[in-house]
Scaffold this motif. Structure first.
Motif, short mmCIF file in Angstrom:
data_model
loop_
_atom_site.label_atom_id
_atom_site.label_comp_id
_atom_site.label_asym_id
_atom_site.label_seq_id
_atom_site.Cartn_x
_atom_site.Cartn_y
_atom_site.Cartn_z
N MET A 68 0.83 -1.20 0.00
CA MET A 68 0.00 0.00 0.00
C MET A 68 0.87 1.25 0.00
O MET A 68 1.72 1.43 0.85
CB MET A 68 -0.86 0.02 1.26
CG MET A 68 -1.85 1.16 1.26
SD MET A 68 -2.30 1.63 2.95
CE MET A 68 -0.73 2.23 3.58
N THR A 113 -3.99 -12.96 1.61
CA THR A 113 -4.06 -11.81 2.52
C THR A 113 -5.18 -10.83 2.17
O THR A 113 -5.50 -9.97 2.97
CB THR A 113 -2.73 -11.02 2.50
OG1 THR A 113 -2.47 -10.64 1.15
CG2 THR A 113 -1.58 -11.88 3.02
N GLU A 114 -5.75 -10.97 0.99
CA GLU A 114 -6.81 -10.03 0.62
C GLU A 114 -8.15 -10.74 0.65
O GLU A 114 -8.30 -11.82 0.09
CB GLU A 114 -6.54 -9.46 -0.77
CG GLU A 114 -5.24 -8.67 -0.77
CD GLU A 114 -5.18 -7.68 -1.91
OE1 GLU A 114 -5.14 -6.48 -1.64
OE2 GLU A 114 -5.20 -8.13 -3.07
N ARG A 164 -11.31 1.04 7.04
CA ARG A 164 -10.44 0.10 6.32
C ARG A 164 -10.84 0.08 4.86
O ARG A 164 -12.03 -0.04 4.54
CB ARG A 164 -10.64 -1.33 6.84
CG ARG A 164 -10.33 -1.55 8.28
CD ARG A 164 -10.42 -3.03 8.65
NE ARG A 164 -11.78 -3.57 8.49
CZ ARG A 164 -12.15 -4.78 8.91
NH1 ARG A 164 -11.27 -5.58 9.49
NH2 ARG A 164 -13.38 -5.19 8.75
N ARG A 179 -5.05 6.79 -1.43
CA ARG A 179 -4.31 5.85 -2.27
C ARG A 179 -4.23 6.30 -3.73
O ARG A 179 -3.25 6.04 -4.41
CB ARG A 179 -5.00 4.46 -2.27
CG ARG A 179 -5.40 3.94 -0.93
CD ARG A 179 -4.22 3.56 -0.07
NE ARG A 179 -4.68 3.25 1.27
CZ ARG A 179 -5.00 2.03 1.69
NH1 ARG A 179 -4.84 1.00 0.87
NH2 ARG A 179 -5.43 1.82 2.90
N GLY A 209 -3.24 5.85 7.05
CA GLY A 209 -2.35 4.69 6.99
C GLY A 209 -3.17 3.48 6.59
O GLY A 209 -4.14 3.62 5.85
N GLU A 210 -2.77 2.30 7.05
CA GLU A 210 -3.60 1.12 6.80
C GLU A 210 -5.03 1.39 7.25
O GLU A 210 -5.98 1.01 6.60
CB GLU A 210 -3.05 -0.09 7.57
CG GLU A 210 -1.91 -0.81 6.90
CD GLU A 210 -2.30 -1.37 5.54
OE1 GLU A 210 -3.46 -1.77 5.35
OE2 GLU A 210 -1.43 -1.38 4.65
N GLU A 211 -5.12 2.05 8.41
CA GLU A 211 -6.43 2.50 8.91
C GLU A 211 -6.44 4.01 8.82
O GLU A 211 -5.46 4.66 9.17
CB GLU A 211 -6.59 2.04 10.36
CG GLU A 211 -7.94 2.36 10.94
CD GLU A 211 -8.11 1.81 12.36
OE1 GLU A 211 -8.75 0.76 12.51
OE2 GLU A 211 -7.58 2.43 13.30
#
Lengths: 150, 150, 150, 150
Positions: free
Chosen positions: A1, D123-124, A102, A71, A31-33
């Motif tokens: 990511m 993982t997805e 998420r 993203r 971030g990821e979250e």
């Protein structure tokens, strides 16, 4: 990511493209979250002092939208096509709402995210939501514009 | 199906219990199908001139809530517990939105309704929504109060 | 609205592409509303004699999928991307289920339909569902194939 | 959070109450997160070798149901009232599906959980789902029985 926008640039984007609602939201984490805060004001409340359902919907929608932008960069053309929400507890009066987002899929055509919404400082969520967005063909390459955004 | 409230009494109920949003809505029809109109103003719009997703969510929520009230009377305690929405077309700029509501279930504990939302005068819906409400034990017998309403 | 497939051709399509489930379904009507019947057998039931949730999901999915095919022709590549279901009443033991389908949107990229499911002969629905399908670029022009279908 | 059932007792419960589907599922973990595995067999597949949507729905439903039981004990009367599912990626052929479940609310009347489904080892997520269950008044006190379960 890989992230293309940070909290400051996401807030600037919102301020420019959605000036009517920009003052209601701030970005606490990217971030990821992604964590978005809704500054709860009198106008968001229903009798009894809790935030209305449509305002929680708006918070979830903004949160997942910002996660997509973080993203893709400021392309601003993703359109919400579907949403499901569960209202599980009454928000606490007088507290901000905090949405933890998420991004579950960021495809060529569709993106899907989900979110848990909390009264600030509480451990049990007041609502959950998942939303789907249609990503237009030019996203990621074209110049920025929000006019197609619902 | 027996109706306990007509359009006039539903609008009076909204005006009393939800004065902040009452001016946005009017009830066009009450019956097997309930029709609610959202008077679209500048503040409902997003860039591009279309009604925002949260405002369509609010219209669906008000519409199904009024359909429940029309059967139960002004008990005012039903709480939205779940919602799903599909945004299918862009609303036309400068037109009211009209929501056509069906009540699919009115149980002792849960009620379910669905709605199609149209730009006024158009034949293809801009959105669909279905919502679930929790009906408190005292509904139908107790005195009217809206303080429990989200 | 123009129809490209009738009940007989839809059933033949199902028999060819989904032989494992074809015997469970028949098409009662094709038109503005499409009506699909699920022939309830012992294997669809849960303890208590009612049809299980996953089988009602399957009925809704097949019904909306057939409604899309009836307009596009036997292109067989639409993929379910989202679904919401409300289970409202217990189906009657020993009765078929009948799904009444409306296609709400048939776009270039996405299709949306909704469905009410009834125990055959009853007036109150046992479930409602709405589903979204992704339409691949070649649909409507390419040769028929179901290998991409979930 | 206090657990009243572990993986062994949950599997024994499923074997006794739902013998038709028990062989398809096993419980990998019980705790804050509950992990259920679906042993993918030929009969779960659609053309192309991927698990069908109704089977993923069934996995999510079983997973959240078991998470409720792990907290309430073997009362067996919770009934699914609503579900939303997003299908995001094609499951890998020849792999089990693994569902990771969170219980978001366990109220007196309603429970809500959500789940991410993965092809084993990936993982997805291939799908997400959230579901609501109605908890009958006697749950937690009464003798065990599954006859009311849809």
């Amino acid at each position: 990511m890989q992230l293309k926008m940070d909290a400051t640039s996401l807030e600037a984007f919102i301020a420019r493209e959605f000036p009517q609602v920009a003052q209601d939201f701030s970005v606490d984490e990217v971030g990821e979250e992604l964590v978005v805060r809704m500054h709860v004001h009198e106008r968001h409340l229903r009798p009894g002092g809790t935030v209305s359902g449509p305002n929680m919907f708006a918070l979830a929608d903004v949160g997942i939208y910002l996660a997509i932008l973080s993203r893709l960069g400021p392309v601003a053309l993703a359109v919400t096509t579907g949403a499901s929400v569960d209202f599980m507890r009454k928000p606490e009066a007088g507290r901000d709402l905090v949405a933890k987002v998420r991004l579950l899929k960021l495809g060529r055509v569709l993106a899907v995210g989900d979110v848990l919404i909390y009264s600030d400082g509480q451990t049990e969520p007041v609502a959950r939501a998942s939303m789907t967005y249609s990503i237009p063909p030019q996203a990621g390459q074209g110049p920025e514009s929000a006019t197609g955004r619902r």
